[in-house]
Design a protein around this motif. Sequence first.
Motif, mmCIF file in Angstrom:
data_model
loop_
_atom_site.group_PDB
_atom_site.id
_atom_site.type_symbol
_atom_site.label_atom_id
_atom_site.label_comp_id
_atom_site.label_asym_id
_atom_site.label_seq_id
_atom_site.Cartn_x
_atom_site.Cartn_y
_atom_site.Cartn_z
ATOM 1 N N ASP A 40 -15.265 -16.031 5.232
ATOM 2 C CA ASP A 40 -15.263 -16.475 3.840
ATOM 3 C C ASP A 40 -16.245 -17.645 3.727
ATOM 4 O OD1 ASP A 40 -14.785 -17.734 1.397
ATOM 5 O OD2 ASP A 40 -12.615 -17.483 1.523
ATOM 6 N N PRO A 41 -17.493 -17.386 3.281
ATOM 7 C CA PRO A 41 -18.505 -18.434 3.266
ATOM 8 C C PRO A 41 -18.102 -19.691 2.495
ATOM 9 C CG PRO A 41 -19.526 -16.311 2.894
ATOM 10 C CD PRO A 41 -18.035 -16.095 2.843
ATOM 11 N N THR A 72 -23.201 -15.792 3.702
ATOM 12 C CA THR A 72 -23.052 -14.533 2.965
ATOM 13 C C THR A 72 -24.016 -13.497 3.520
ATOM 14 O OG1 THR A 72 -22.304 -15.684 0.974
ATOM 15 C CG2 THR A 72 -23.207 -13.449 0.684
ATOM 16 N N GLU A 76 -23.274 -10.028 5.932
ATOM 17 C CA GLU A 76 -23.713 -8.729 5.432
ATOM 18 C C GLU A 76 -24.462 -7.968 6.521
ATOM 19 O OE1 GLU A 76 -25.950 -9.698 1.929
ATOM 20 O OE2 GLU A 76 -24.133 -9.973 0.713
#
Length: 166
Positions: A40-41, A72, A76
């Motif tokens: 969770d950035p 983030t 990804e």
Amino acid sequence: MTPQPTPQPTPQPRPPVPPFSREDAIAKVRAAEDGWNSRDPARVALAYTEDSWWRNRTTFLQGREAIVAFLTQKWERELDYRLIKEMWAHGDDRIAVRFAYESRDVDGVWWRSYGNENWQFDENGLMRWRHASINDLRIEEADRLYHWDAPGPRPADHPGLSDLGL
């Protein structure tokens, strides 16, 4: 009437705060590991000062917004990310950490990334500086060592780096 600057909120302490005992440093490292394993950035960024400076490999950035954007993008690309950190050394307001994480890329190739971090904290226990050096090793899926439900913290009974011989 001259407008007055908006007062900035005083940062809330993020215990443990300096000066660190050995136990404090170990707790700080585990809290960081748990935060990063949340993937969770925004949550992770709250452990850093508003103007925190980072060097991550060859990327240099400053500030929480940049940290959120960086993490983030990282998560990804680095899928099924699981991280283990271990305190290496500490001083009053500094902690040296070694770590390894496993992830797979978008093509399904698994990696184990090894690294060292040097951290410096402010008086509230927020990280002011983070310097990370990281190397990547391609591994076979059968060679993975980190097996817990993710995202989420490493279970208390899961071996650490030294236990795994890393």
